[in-house]
Every structure is written in C-alpha cells, then in structure tokens.
Design a protein around this motif. Structure first.
Motif, PDB file in Angstrom:
ATOM      1  N   ASN A   1     -56.440-121.997 -77.182  1.00 49.59           N
ATOM      2  CA  ASN A   1     -58.256-121.970 -77.864  1.00 49.59           C
ATOM      3  C   ASN A   1     -57.641-122.090 -79.688  1.00 49.59           C
ATOM      4  N   THR A   2     -56.670-121.393 -79.696  1.00 47.77           N
ATOM      5  CA  THR A   2     -56.220-120.979 -81.464  1.00 47.77           C
ATOM      6  C   THR A   2     -56.224-122.415 -81.965  1.00 47.77           C
ATOM      7  N   LEU A   3     -55.908-123.301 -80.630  1.00 44.00           N
ATOM      8  CA  LEU A   3     -55.078-124.601 -81.202  1.00 44.00           C
ATOM      9  C   LEU A   3     -56.197-125.807 -81.248  1.00 44.00           C
ATOM     10  N   VAL A   4     -57.290-125.569 -80.821  1.00 48.65           N
ATOM     11  CA  VAL A   4     -58.663-126.639 -80.160  1.00 48.65           C
ATOM     12  C   VAL A   4     -60.117-126.018 -80.974  1.00 48.65           C
ATOM     13  N   GLY A   5     -59.515-124.647 -81.651  1.00 44.12           N
ATOM     14  CA  GLY A   5     -60.614-124.251 -83.469  1.00 44.12           C
ATOM     15  C   GLY A   5     -61.890-123.556 -81.875  1.00 44.12           C
TER      16      GLY A   5
ATOM     17  N   PHE B   1     -52.068-119.256 -84.104  1.00 44.56           N
ATOM     18  CA  PHE B   1     -51.294-119.248 -83.245  1.00 44.56           C
ATOM     19  C   PHE B   1     -49.997-118.576 -83.769  1.00 44.56           C
ATOM     20  N   PRO B   2     -49.501-118.516 -84.885  1.00 42.80           N
ATOM     21  CA  PRO B   2     -48.315-118.759 -84.508  1.00 42.80           C
ATOM     22  C   PRO B   2     -47.588-116.569 -84.244  1.00 42.80           C
TER      23      PRO B   2
ATOM     24  N   ASN C   1     -54.962-118.412 -72.822  1.00 46.86           N
ATOM     25  CA  ASN C   1     -55.856-119.049 -73.177  1.00 46.86           C
ATOM     26  C   ASN C   1     -56.165-119.033 -74.809  1.00 46.86           C
ATOM     27  N   ASP C   2     -55.888-117.328 -75.138  1.00 46.03           N
ATOM     28  CA  ASP C   2     -55.735-117.891 -76.458  1.00 46.03           C
ATOM     29  C   ASP C   2     -54.842-118.979 -77.105  1.00 46.03           C
TER      30      ASP C   2
ATOM     31  N   PRO D   1     -59.021-128.293 -85.275  1.00 45.17           N
ATOM     32  CA  PRO D   1     -59.161-126.879 -85.560  1.00 45.17           C
ATOM     33  C   PRO D   1     -59.548-125.548 -86.646  1.00 45.17           C
ATOM     34  N   SER D   2     -59.715-124.636 -86.018  1.00 47.96           N
ATOM     35  CA  SER D   2     -60.595-123.378 -86.801  1.00 47.96           C
ATOM     36  C   SER D   2     -59.746-122.917 -87.775  1.00 47.96           C
ATOM     37  N   TRP D   3     -60.003-121.723 -88.748  1.00 48.82           N
ATOM     38  CA  TRP D   3     -59.288-121.115 -88.885  1.00 48.82           C
ATOM     39  C   TRP D   3     -58.503-120.210 -88.007  1.00 48.82           C
TER      40      TRP D   3
END
Length: 280
Positions: free
Chosen positions: A236-240, A163-164, A232-233, A156-158
């Motif tokens: 996305n936060t989990l896969v960078g 995610f939380p 979607n977002d 994952p990226s920044w």
C-alpha cells in the motif's frame, strides 16, 4: 581482528553475552562485507545473465499468475483501484524478499561450514553476510517495482515515506525466524527442506497474488497470518493506498527485536555444539 574463543560454558549471562555479540559483530563487520562481496562476485562472474537471476523468481512467478488470471484459469480478486499486474508484481517481489530473509541465516552459515570448524572467527560474521546479501538483492529487486509503477503511472502518496520502515520490519521479522531455527537446521538438514517446502505453501495464505477472501476458512487463515498485514501495508505504501496496520507492525517489530536478541544468544551458545557435530 580480535580472536574469540568459543567454550562450552553452560553459564549464560544474557546481557554480557549481548555485549560480547555486539563487539564481535562490530569487529567482524569488514570480514562480513568482504565475504558478501566475494560471494556476489563469484555467483555472477561467470553468469551470462548476471544479476537477472536475482529477479528471475519474481518475474517468472508474476508471469505465471498473470497468465492464469488473463486466461481465465483462475479468477483472482484484487483491491479496487490497483491493476492486477501491479498487485501481483509488488506482492511477489515483497514475498521474495521475505523468503530470502528467512533462509539467509541458515544458508549463509551453511555456506561457511567448511571454515567454521577450521578457522576461529566470530560466527556472527556469517549472519551479517546473509543480511548484507539480502539488502543487496533488495536494491536489485526495486528495479521491477519502480518499472511497474512508471508503466501504470501510479503516483505514490506521502505513505511512501513509510516504505523503508515496513520493508525493514519485514526483513527483521523474517531474519529472526530464520535465526531461531538455524542451530537446529545446521545439525538436521530436514529443517532446510521444511523451509523450502513450507514457504511456498505459506504464500497461498498470504495476500501475495490475490487479496484476502471475503468469507470462509481462508479468510480466517489470512486473518491469523501476521504476514497478511505487513505485506498488505508494504504494498500500500508503494501504490498510494492508506496503510491499515501500522500499530500492529510496530508491535511485531518490537517483538522481533526481542526475539532476535534471544536468538543471537542461542546461536552463540549453540555454535560449539554445532561445530562439534559438523567436525565429527
């Protein structure tokens, strides 16, 4: 714990009601925690597989779509750079969290039907019980998410820091929807049946197991569905992958908070009528 008496007074002072609701939630927090603990223990104490049943819907639904896609029965489109097993497992898990949060208010109050007309206690404790159960199950559901990211070596990226926020925004949105329909759902069982039937259907116009179509009527339906952007977002936060709808999610969260406060007042004012119907 302070004793609260619900009356049928039709005069409603919104902010005074919110203050009373806040005090009742605060005073009944321990009661909600104890009810949550009791329910979790009773559900899994005599279960051979225990907490596996929390993960079972996610695992089964994911395996079905992995089989259909792998066998060529369906041709599923996914965004570039995300392996389909990762896409479908993350999407199914996030959707399951949404589905559970929508149903948690009505399910938790329904489970307390036997006592709400006999024991006088803040009924908001039942709502808190449903919310606590949702967050407990969320922790369990993070296990397959972490596992699939490790297996496919996805770093994952920044954006993982978001995610939380996204998952809380999703739960808040879902819980608010469930809260608004709970008073009617307690009186008319059809509401629960509509939820059970409608939520799986809604999944097919949400990018859970396949990405948004590039054209056609389904692209329009996906575009009109607010869950498209938040799910979607969240994934996305989990896969960078870069998030695209942060502003939309912030606005949706603000609206959810406002509607949630209105829903709490409606719930509180409707409980005497609901209790009378149940007792009658």
């Amino acid at each position: 714990m302070k004793t609260v008496v619900y009356t049928s007074d039709k005069k409603t002072h919104f902010f005074q009601e919110l203050k009373s609701i806040y005090r009742d939630i605060k005073s009944s927090n321990f009661l909600a925690y104890q009810m949550t603990k009791r329910d979790i223990q009773s559900q899994h104490r005599q279960s051979l597989l225990g907490f596996f049943w929390i993960l079972a819907p996610v695992i089964i639904n994911s395996l079905i779509w992995l089989f259909l896609n792998g066998s060529g029965v369906v041709n599923v489109n996914t965004p570039e750079g995300i392996p389909y097993p990762v896409f479908v497992i993350l999407g199914t898990t996030i959707w399951n969290i949404f589905s559970e949060a929508v149903q948690s208010p009505i399910n938790s109050v329904n489970s307390g039907k036997s006592i709400i007309s006999k024991i006088n206690f803040p009924k908001e404790a039942l709502l808190m019980k449903g919310l606590y159960t949702t967050f407990f199950n969320l922790v369990i559901k993070m296990i397959p998410i972490i596992g699939i990211l490790i297996v496919y070596q996805i770093t994952p990226s920044w954006s993982l820091l978001l995610f939380p926020f996204y998952i809380i925004a999703l739960i808040l949105f879902a819980f608010t929807i469930g809260l608004i329909i709970t008073p009617l759902g307690l009186i008319y069982t059809d509401i629960s049946k509509v939820l059970i039937t409608g939520i799986p259907f809604l999944m097919y116009v949400t990018p859970v197991v396949y990405a948004m179509p590039r054209a056609g009527i389904f692209k329009i339906l996906f575009s009109l569905n607010p869950l498209t952007y938040i799910i979607n977002d969240t994934r996305n936060t989990l896969v960078g992958v870069e998030t695209n709808s942060l502003v939309f999610t912030l606005v949706l969260t603000a609206i959810s908070v406002i509607v949630l406060l209105i829903g709490l007042v409606i719930f509180r004012k409707s409980m005497p009528i609901v209790i009378e119907k149940i007792a009658g």
